[in-house]
Design an enzyme around this catalytic site. Sequence first.
Site, PDB file in Angstrom:
ATOM      1  N   LYS A  28       0.931  -1.299   0.084  1.00 33.53           N
ATOM      2  CA  LYS A  28       0.016  -0.045  -0.022  1.00 33.53           C
ATOM      3  C   LYS A  28       0.798   1.418   0.082  1.00 33.53           C
ATOM      4  O   LYS A  28       0.548   2.460  -0.543  1.00 33.53           O
ATOM      5  CB  LYS A  28      -0.814   0.103   1.284  1.00 33.53           C
ATOM      6  CG  LYS A  28      -0.448   0.078   2.609  1.00 33.53           C
ATOM      7  CD  LYS A  28      -0.983  -0.177   3.908  1.00 33.53           C
ATOM      8  CE  LYS A  28      -0.303   0.142   5.003  1.00 33.53           C
ATOM      9  NZ  LYS A  28      -1.008  -0.579   6.181  1.00 33.53           N
ATOM     10  N   ARG A  60      -6.477   0.040  17.593  1.00 38.47           N
ATOM     11  CA  ARG A  60      -6.756   0.089  16.216  1.00 38.47           C
ATOM     12  C   ARG A  60      -7.769  -1.131  16.093  1.00 38.47           C
ATOM     13  O   ARG A  60      -8.619  -1.182  16.978  1.00 38.47           O
ATOM     14  CB  ARG A  60      -5.727   0.272  14.997  1.00 38.47           C
ATOM     15  CG  ARG A  60      -6.285   0.951  13.850  1.00 38.47           C
ATOM     16  CD  ARG A  60      -5.146   1.160  13.007  1.00 38.47           C
ATOM     17  NE  ARG A  60      -4.689  -0.140  12.362  1.00 38.47           N
ATOM     18  CZ  ARG A  60      -4.064  -0.213  11.351  1.00 38.47           C
ATOM     19  NH1 ARG A  60      -3.075   0.743  10.774  1.00 38.47           N
ATOM     20  NH2 ARG A  60      -3.626  -1.430  10.763  1.00 38.47           N
TER      21      ARG A  60
HETATM   22  C1  LIG Z   1       0.085  -1.078   6.856  1.00 36.77           C
HETATM   23  C2  LIG Z   1      -0.081  -2.330   7.589  1.00 36.77           C
HETATM   24  C3  LIG Z   1       0.970  -3.570   7.791  1.00 36.77           C
HETATM   25  C4  LIG Z   1       2.278  -3.140   7.149  1.00 36.77           C
HETATM   26  O1  LIG Z   1       2.873  -1.849   8.050  1.00 36.77           O
HETATM   27  P1  LIG Z   1       4.329  -1.479   7.653  1.00 36.77           P
HETATM   28  O2  LIG Z   1       4.717  -0.714   9.069  1.00 36.77           O
HETATM   29  O3  LIG Z   1       4.564  -0.783   6.671  1.00 36.77           O
HETATM   30  O4  LIG Z   1       5.238  -2.712   7.891  1.00 36.77           O
HETATM   31  C5  LIG Z   1       0.649  -4.456   8.269  1.00 36.77           C
HETATM   32  N1  LIG Z   1      -0.438  -4.867   8.857  1.00 36.77           N
HETATM   33  C6  LIG Z   1      -1.334  -4.038   8.737  1.00 36.77           C
HETATM   34  C7  LIG Z   1      -2.936  -4.332   9.477  1.00 36.77           C
HETATM   35  C8  LIG Z   1      -1.311  -2.811   8.153  1.00 36.77           C
HETATM   36  O5  LIG Z   1      -2.642  -2.099   7.890  1.00 36.77           O
END
Ligand SMILES: *Cc1c(COP(=O)(O)O)cnc(C)c1O
Length: 369
Positions: free
Chosen positions: A41, A136
Amino acid sequence: MNGRKLPYPLLEIDLDKLRHNLAALNERCQSLSVEVAGVVKGFTALPEVVRAYTDCGIRCIASSRTAQLRAIRDANVDCERFLIRIPMLSELSEVAALADMSLQSELETLRALNASCAQREKRHKVILMLDLGDLREGFWSREELVDAALEVEYKLDHLELAGVGTNLGCYGSVAATPEKLRELVSAAEAVERAIGRELQYISGGASSSVHMLLNGTLPARVNHLRIGEFALFGGIYGCYPDFLRRDVFTLRLEVVECRAKPSYPVGELTVDAFGKTREYTDRGVRRRALCAAGRVDYGDPFDLTPRLAGVEVLGASSDHTILDVEDAAVPVRLGDVLDFGVSYGSLVYLTNTPEVRVACRGGGQKITE
Ligand SMILES: *Cc1c(COP(=O)(O)O)cnc(C)c1O
């Protein structure tokens, strides 16, 4: 749009450096039997960049957005597609169509997703999230988690309970520690006792958990990580191992004005273009450069790191970046192109706007767009 993209602003992505990072992390994960989901993303899942992941043997590609999963499917990237934002009830038919696996935290959503999958005659894997305090997503009580797991296992025929996971270090800034992940493993084992079998995945978080992988403190049963930033930027806050590249991304901006000006504004001060009261330091007359890109392109100007020594970011408006270049290692002139490192936060903006040209280099070929 009028077709021709301007040469600048330009975001260059070095796929060789990215592949180096992905391979190095994937190798370390494999040696501990940890599976990596590649989280894409951060760069809006640009398919050419996603292929760097599959080239390195990362088979599962994760995004927070179903639209990005669609782009990956439409580009025929051969991978498992994993949705990592808790889905909207209103997008479950897309989830069923586009994702092979998703993170879940609401029983009502699981039931509705099961119905969507039944309509499409699909089977879909789910990982149930447990909130360990970061506040979250995730079930808050273990009992609720176990009840949901039992329902998925025995009643929701089109869903497969693949595992249990958690997310830390996001909203609540709660550190991912071995203690927190031992709580996760203990909850996963409660689920396993209830359903009478082992789970495929215990998903121990994101980049904020990678330090435990590297220093040997990741609890043994954690066998899945969802990694975004760490691979893209060669680490995260507080943990940049020396075997990873930190310069995968370069933003190149063109100078549209360069001249000596006072460093302190002249006149009666009110607020800036964004209604904010700002502080300015009087450093006398200094050479300043204006670049043709601004907050609209990258968000926060202080997320940019000038690569040329002596250049300092002073601020930005929507479409201008203002730099102090008085002490630049090389004199800066009108028409020059200056290079910047970017942050994870700014990368999302840069890859989401049609006004920034994105070019990939590496993999033998020179530049592709
Ligand atoms: C964005 C996200 C990740 C990845 O996070 P990073 O800090 O970029 O490694 C993993 N799990 C969830 C649920 C996320 O939203």
